[in-house]
Write an enzyme that holds these catalytic residues in place. Structure first.
Site, PDB file in Angstrom:
ATOM      1  N   PRO A  27     -21.765 -15.063 -31.004  1.00  0.00           N
ATOM      2  CG  PRO A  27     -23.845 -14.645 -31.943  1.00  0.00           C
ATOM      3  CD  PRO A  27     -23.197 -15.047 -30.661  1.00  0.00           C
ATOM      4  CB  CYS A  29     -18.957  -8.037 -35.363  1.00  0.00           C
ATOM      5  SG  CYS A  29     -20.755  -7.964 -35.332  1.00  0.00           S
ATOM      6  CB  ALA A  61     -24.391  -9.717 -36.183  1.00  0.00           C
ATOM      7  CD  GLN A 104     -26.447 -12.455 -33.305  1.00  0.00           C
ATOM      8  OE1 GLN A 104     -25.607 -11.701 -33.788  1.00  0.00           O
ATOM      9  NE2 GLN A 104     -26.651 -12.548 -32.002  1.00  0.00           N
ATOM     10  CE1 TYR A 186     -25.794  -3.028 -34.144  1.00  0.00           C
ATOM     11  CE2 TYR A 186     -25.785  -4.993 -32.770  1.00  0.00           C
ATOM     12  CZ  TYR A 186     -25.111  -3.944 -33.357  1.00  0.00           C
ATOM     13  OH  TYR A 186     -23.762  -3.783 -33.147  1.00  0.00           O
ATOM     14  NE  ARG A 234     -26.144 -12.273 -27.233  1.00  0.00           N
ATOM     15  CZ  ARG A 234     -24.822 -12.130 -27.328  1.00  0.00           C
ATOM     16  NH1 ARG A 234     -24.273 -11.754 -28.471  1.00  0.00           N
ATOM     17  NH2 ARG A 234     -24.052 -12.372 -26.288  1.00  0.00           N
ATOM     18  NE  ARG A 327     -15.256  -7.895 -25.575  1.00  0.00           N
ATOM     19  CZ  ARG A 327     -15.453  -6.593 -25.455  1.00  0.00           C
ATOM     20  NH1 ARG A 327     -14.433  -5.786 -25.276  1.00  0.00           N
ATOM     21  NH2 ARG A 327     -16.652  -6.090 -25.489  1.00  0.00           N
TER      22      ARG A 327
END
Length: 375
Positions: A27, A29, A61, A104, A186, A234, A327
């Site tokens: 995932p 963002c 997410a 996710q 989170y 996760r 990445r």
């Protein structure tokens, strides 16, 4: 004599879902939704990754309620408009790619109501559209951030029901796999970590109590998610801070998840406070190795896994069952194709792109030799 398939490109089954290889797109963002609603950017971004050759593509997410977004630009799946838009995106991708797609499910908790990264990433001010974050305890993410509202019994029920409703929306739009976001500071992570959870009720204090709400969310989602579809989590395996979450805590959490039918756990780390993390190639792989060895759960490793040979070694050495790239695929959206060529594996290309395969394009070797020369 046929060469054995490299470990990275061996299939793996999660419940009723067969993945062609051990590569997942993590995932990532994108901060490009409008009021949680997917836009054209999401179609091109997820569509491109679905053609990468990876065994699994995860959405970013995806917030389960509006106040659970990290930023105003974060993707959501909490109302009919968001469901229709993401459903249309998934249907569009499946016109040209059969790669399984996972969502996710996320709630930002006390890190909600922040700026997108290219605008600094700090907390929004009231006149910038900030909303009230919520959390395990009324402790801000960092100095200067909003103080979150501690979730009371009604708030806990609201959030749990939001995870369930979003899972049901994901099912309606044909999602293959779900992952609960319990990492990176989170909401669910803040219940697990003793640094962010200072409650005095049944959801705070002991390790057992701190695990209670994340496990309740897992149980509630598992109850509505079909038995043949995988559900994973996760986690941040460690906070990298004294007095924080440890790998021992995460292994204990893993045992509880396993008893409840978890299908995989993705091992990340950090997200609470400002720890000094020893970032380097595969820096989180030892955490995945220990978690996998002590729980027996299908484990996904992440974190600076960049080279094909390294990713293959992670699987071959049984440090993890899968790797997830983020990445690395921003840099090279065809990373799985190139990894297959490097390792001597065969990977199906879309027919429109077959002329770019090593077998049919004499320039492939030249192009990638030039890339290697600059590594």
């Amino acid at each position: 004599m046929t060469e054995p398939t490299p470990a990275l490109f061996r299939p793996i089954a999660l419940r009723g879902l067969d993945l062609a290889n051990r590569i997942a797109i993590a995932p990532m963002c994108q901060y490009s939704a409008l009021d949680g609603v997917a836009q054209a950017w999401h179609l091109q971004q997820l569509g491109s990754l679905a053609l990468s050759g990876a065994g699994l593509v995860m959405t970013e997410a995806t917030a389960v309620e509006p106040q659970g977004r990290i930023t105003p630009g974060c993707l959501g799946l909490y109302d009919d408009q968001a469901e229709e838009a993401l459903g249309r995106t998934i249907a569009g991708i499946r016109q040209f790619a059969s790669t399984p797609i996972g969502v996710q499910l996320a709630h930002a908790g006390r890190k909600a109501a922040s700026h997108v990264p290219w605008r600094g990433g700090g907390p929004l001010a009231a006149d910038e559209g900030a909303w009230q974050p919520s959390g395990a305890s009324p402790l801000p993410h960092l100095e200067g951030w909003q103080i979150p509202e501690e979730l009371d019994e009604a708030g806990l029920d609201r959030v749990k029901n939001a995870f369930v409703a979003t899972a049901q929306r994901a099912l309606r739009i044909g999602i293959d796999l779900l992952e609960l976001h319990g990492a990176h500071g989170y909401l669910l992570h803040t219940f697990l970590s003793p640094l962010s959870n200072q409650r005095t009720d049944g959801y705070g204090g002991s390790r057992e109590n701190r695990m209670r709400f994340p496990l309740e969310v897992f149980d509630a989602v598992r109850a509505v998610w079909p038995a043949d579809r995988p559900l994973g989590v996760r986690v941040s395996a460690t906070d990298w801070l004294e007095g924080g979450l440890t790998i021992a805590d995460t292994i204990a959490f893993g045992h509880e998840l396993k008893s409840r039918g978890v299908d995989f756990v993705c091992i990340s780390s950090g997200g609470i406070g400002r720890p000094r993390i020893p970032v380097g190639a595969g820096y989180q792989v030892p955490l995945a190795r220990q978690f996998r060895a002590e729980t027996g759960i299908v484990t996904r490793a992440v974190g600076m896994i960049v080279k094909a040979e390294h990713a293959n070694r992670v699987i071959e050495d049984q440090d993890a069952d899968m790797v997830a790239l983020a990445r690395a695929v921003i840099d090279d959206p065809r990373w799985p194709w190139h990894a297959a060529a490097t390792l001597g594996a065969k990977l199906a290309y879309p027919p429109q792109y077959e002329r770019g395969t090593p077998a049919l394009w004499p320039g492939f070797g030249l192009a990638h030799a030039a890339t290697a020369a600059h590594d």
